[in-house]
Scaffold this motif. Structure first.
Motif, PDB file in Angstrom:
ATOM      1  N   LYS A 101     -10.942  12.874  -8.995  1.00  0.00           N
ATOM      2  CA  LYS A 101     -11.178  12.485  -7.607  1.00  0.00           C
ATOM      3  C   LYS A 101     -10.103  13.046  -6.680  1.00  0.00           C
ATOM      4  N   ALA A 102      -8.905  13.257  -7.217  1.00  0.00           N
ATOM      5  CA  ALA A 102      -7.806  13.793  -6.404  1.00  0.00           C
ATOM      6  C   ALA A 102      -8.135  15.172  -5.841  1.00  0.00           C
ATOM      7  N   GLU A 103      -8.983  15.912  -6.547  1.00  0.00           N
ATOM      8  CA  GLU A 103      -9.352  17.248  -6.065  1.00  0.00           C
ATOM      9  C   GLU A 103     -10.070  17.181  -4.718  1.00  0.00           C
ATOM     10  N   LEU A 157      -4.664  11.826   0.223  1.00  0.00           N
ATOM     11  CA  LEU A 157      -4.377  10.488  -0.280  1.00  0.00           C
ATOM     12  C   LEU A 157      -3.527  10.561  -1.545  1.00  0.00           C
ATOM     13  N   ALA A 158      -3.863  11.494  -2.431  1.00  0.00           N
ATOM     14  CA  ALA A 158      -3.066  11.670  -3.650  1.00  0.00           C
ATOM     15  C   ALA A 158      -1.629  12.046  -3.299  1.00  0.00           C
ATOM     16  N   LYS A 159      -1.467  12.909  -2.308  1.00  0.00           N
ATOM     17  CA  LYS A 159      -0.127  13.311  -1.872  1.00  0.00           C
ATOM     18  C   LYS A 159       0.641  12.137  -1.286  1.00  0.00           C
ATOM     19  N   ALA A 160      -0.022  11.319  -0.489  1.00  0.00           N
ATOM     20  CA  ALA A 160       0.641  10.168   0.130  1.00  0.00           C
ATOM     21  C   ALA A 160       1.180   9.209  -0.925  1.00  0.00           C
ATOM     22  N   ASP A 174       0.858  -1.188   0.000  1.00  0.00           N
ATOM     23  CA  ASP A 174       0.000   0.000   0.000  1.00  0.00           C
ATOM     24  C   ASP A 174       0.889   1.231   0.000  1.00  0.00           C
ATOM     25  N   LEU A 175       0.867   1.978  -1.100  1.00  0.00           N
ATOM     26  CA  LEU A 175       1.735   3.152  -1.207  1.00  0.00           C
ATOM     27  C   LEU A 175       1.385   4.241  -0.209  1.00  0.00           C
ATOM     28  N   ALA A 176       0.203   4.172   0.357  1.00  0.00           N
ATOM     29  CA  ALA A 176      -0.182   5.155   1.368  1.00  0.00           C
ATOM     30  C   ALA A 176       0.331   4.765   2.756  1.00  0.00           C
ATOM     31  N   GLN A 177       0.959   3.581   2.863  1.00  0.00           N
ATOM     32  CA  GLN A 177       1.522   3.101   4.129  1.00  0.00           C
ATOM     33  C   GLN A 177       3.034   2.975   3.980  1.00  0.00           C
ATOM     34  N   PRO A 178       3.791   3.984   4.390  1.00  0.00           N
ATOM     35  CA  PRO A 178       5.236   4.017   4.173  1.00  0.00           C
ATOM     36  C   PRO A 178       5.987   2.778   4.658  1.00  0.00           C
ATOM     37  N   ILE A 213      11.433  -3.163   0.247  1.00  0.00           N
ATOM     38  CA  ILE A 213      12.758  -2.906  -0.335  1.00  0.00           C
ATOM     39  C   ILE A 213      13.857  -3.540   0.512  1.00  0.00           C
ATOM     40  N   ARG A 214      13.752  -3.417   1.822  1.00  0.00           N
ATOM     41  CA  ARG A 214      14.786  -3.971   2.692  1.00  0.00           C
ATOM     42  C   ARG A 214      14.805  -5.492   2.662  1.00  0.00           C
ATOM     43  N   GLU A 215      13.646  -6.104   2.509  1.00  0.00           N
ATOM     44  CA  GLU A 215      13.585  -7.565   2.459  1.00  0.00           C
ATOM     45  C   GLU A 215      14.107  -8.118   1.130  1.00  0.00           C
ATOM     46  N   ASN A 216      13.783  -7.431   0.031  1.00  0.00           N
ATOM     47  CA  ASN A 216      14.137  -7.946  -1.295  1.00  0.00           C
ATOM     48  C   ASN A 216      15.490  -7.477  -1.810  1.00  0.00           C
ATOM     49  N   LYS A 217      15.985  -6.341  -1.291  1.00  0.00           N
ATOM     50  CA  LYS A 217      17.289  -5.792  -1.695  1.00  0.00           C
ATOM     51  C   LYS A 217      17.481  -5.778  -3.223  1.00  0.00           C
ATOM     52  N   PRO A 218      16.577  -5.115  -3.936  1.00  0.00           N
ATOM     53  CA  PRO A 218      16.678  -5.083  -5.402  1.00  0.00           C
ATOM     54  C   PRO A 218      17.809  -4.180  -5.872  1.00  0.00           C
ATOM     55  N   GLN A 219      18.258  -4.435  -7.092  1.00  0.00           N
ATOM     56  CA  GLN A 219      19.230  -3.542  -7.731  1.00  0.00           C
ATOM     57  C   GLN A 219      18.515  -2.438  -8.501  1.00  0.00           C
ATOM     58  N   VAL A 220      17.295  -2.742  -8.942  1.00  0.00           N
ATOM     59  CA  VAL A 220      16.483  -1.763  -9.672  1.00  0.00           C
ATOM     60  C   VAL A 220      15.082  -1.761  -9.063  1.00  0.00           C
ATOM     61  N   ILE A 221      14.557  -0.562  -8.803  1.00  0.00           N
ATOM     62  CA  ILE A 221      13.184  -0.403  -8.329  1.00  0.00           C
ATOM     63  C   ILE A 221      12.419   0.359  -9.406  1.00  0.00           C
ATOM     64  N   ILE A 222      11.297  -0.193  -9.841  1.00  0.00           N
ATOM     65  CA  ILE A 222      10.462   0.492 -10.829  1.00  0.00           C
ATOM     66  C   ILE A 222       9.130   0.820 -10.171  1.00  0.00           C
ATOM     67  N   ASN A 223       8.803   2.108 -10.130  1.00  0.00           N
ATOM     68  CA  ASN A 223       7.538   2.531  -9.548  1.00  0.00           C
ATOM     69  C   ASN A 223       6.536   2.835 -10.664  1.00  0.00           C
ATOM     70  N   ALA A 224       5.680   1.842 -10.923  1.00  0.00           N
ATOM     71  CA  ALA A 224       4.641   2.003 -11.944  1.00  0.00           C
ATOM     72  C   ALA A 224       3.282   2.249 -11.304  1.00  0.00           C
ATOM     73  N   ALA A 225       3.284   2.553 -10.016  1.00  0.00           N
ATOM     74  CA  ALA A 225       2.031   2.782  -9.290  1.00  0.00           C
ATOM     75  C   ALA A 225       1.833   4.275  -9.055  1.00  0.00           C
ATOM     76  N   ALA A 226       0.584   4.682  -8.996  1.00  0.00           N
ATOM     77  CA  ALA A 226       0.276   6.094  -8.730  1.00  0.00           C
ATOM     78  C   ALA A 226      -1.206   6.235  -8.421  1.00  0.00           C
ATOM     79  N   TYR A 227      -1.549   7.371  -7.829  1.00  0.00           N
ATOM     80  CA  TYR A 227      -2.948   7.777  -7.697  1.00  0.00           C
ATOM     81  C   TYR A 227      -3.264   8.521  -8.980  1.00  0.00           C
ATOM     82  N   THR A 228      -4.076   7.919  -9.848  1.00  0.00           N
ATOM     83  CA  THR A 228      -4.299   8.486 -11.183  1.00  0.00           C
ATOM     84  C   THR A 228      -5.719   8.977 -11.427  1.00  0.00           C
ATOM     85  N   ALA A 229      -6.567   8.948 -10.396  1.00  0.00           N
ATOM     86  CA  ALA A 229      -7.936   9.450 -10.555  1.00  0.00           C
ATOM     87  C   ALA A 229      -7.889  10.974 -10.506  1.00  0.00           C
ATOM     88  N   VAL A 230      -7.659  11.590 -11.663  1.00  0.00           N
ATOM     89  CA  VAL A 230      -7.355  13.018 -11.753  1.00  0.00           C
ATOM     90  C   VAL A 230      -8.434  13.885 -11.098  1.00  0.00           C
TER      91      VAL A 230
END
Length: 294
Positions: free
Chosen positions: A67-69, A74-77, A37-41, A48-65
């Motif tokens: 509704k964000a208003e 939540l959009a900021k989080a 959950d991206l809203a839960q830091p 990340i600490r468990e998997n220790k990746p070499q590359v992190i790709i963030n393809a997630a976002a709040y995209t409800a343009v």
């Protein structure tokens, strides 16, 4: 060289395509809701600490343009705080962060395609939070690549402009579509393929901000016309007989959108050594796949 890749947002339009594109580049660890959950830091840090990746790709976002208003926190989080945490953890792990951003960081007042260095001025909460996410990543000084894209549609997922038009076109005889917003429709698969091509090239020399869209420009009205023309040629059931061009003022929405958000993509073309295919050709291919899959 094979890499350990952590893909966040693996169930989204781009994420689904990335799963298939990244296989040849290494071990891919996929994370999506409800697992993360991206809203839960803390869930981000732990992953990340468990998997220790070499590359992190963030393809997630709040995209409800729109509704964000009404959900700015939540959009900021999701769009601002989460990328900051990803960058901080990437720096600790000495991993490379690839983050997808948007054309909505611009205000649309330009009369030429936006360069990566052009001034930003987002008009909406969505655009503001996405820009805040970009700036947070830059300020961590983690190795990163921010990829701005636009007008994304995909084969996967239930909601995007192409699928909405096809649904409405099968229900109505008349559809009204905005004609004074200009951009570049972009197939999620091409975004994923571009990110995959960047994986073996990742280094401090190519770190930074890039633009990527399919080539060519269109209004939403132009895009809709093309969708129905291509769909009819493929035998897709279409009921609509009239597509009426309207102005943005005739179709008010909670969020303001840039009237012109074409992105200049020469920088990434120089890195990859190739230019993006035209949006109309990619739309045709995507629709063929939809018809075949039923």
């Amino acid at each position: 060289m094979s890499k350990s890749i952590l893909l966040i947002g693996s169930n989204g339009q781009v994420g689904k395509e990335l799963q298939q594109n990244l296989i040849t580049y290494g071990k891919v660890i996929t994370l999506a809701r409800p697992t993360i959950d991206l809203a839960q830091p803390d869930t981000l840090r732990s992953a990340i600490r468990e998997n220790k990746p070499q590359v992190i790709i963030n393809a997630a976002a709040y995209t409800a343009v729109d509704k964000a208003e009404s959900e700015p926190e939540l959009a900021k989080a999701i769009n601002a705080t989460a990328p900051k945490i990803l960058a901080e953890e990437a720096k600790k792990q000495q991993a490379f962060l690839i983050h997808i951003s948007t054309d909505y960081v611009f205000d649309g007042n330009s009369c030429h395609p936006y360069q990566e260095t052009d001034a930003t001025n987002p008009l909406s909460v969505y655009g503001q939070t996405k820009l805040a996410g970009e700036e947070a990543i830059r300020q961590t000084y983690a190795h990163h690549l921010i990829l701005r894209t636009a007008w994304v549609y995909g084969t996967f997922g239930k909601s995007n402009f192409v699928k909405t038009m096809l649904r409405l076109g099968g229900e109505r005889e008349e559809i009204r579509v905005v004609t004074d917003q200009i951009g570049s429709p972009t197939w999620a698969r091409d975004i994923a393929a571009t990110i995959a091509q960047l994986i073996p090239l990742l280094s401090s020399e190519i770190a930074g901000t890039y633009h990527y869209t399919n080539s060519g420009v269109a209004s939403w009205y132009d895009f809709a016309i093309a969708i129905f023309e291509e769909a009819q040629q493929l035998g897709y059931p279409v009921k609509v007989e009239r597509i009426i061009p309207i102005t943005t003022s005739e179709y008010p929405t909670p969020a303001r959108r840039p009237s012109y958000s074409v992105l200049a993509c020469a920088k990434i073309a120089a890195v990859l050594g190739n230019h993006a295919p035209h949006w109309r050709e990619r739309l045709r291919r995507m629709l063929k796949e939809l018809v075949v899959s039923g």
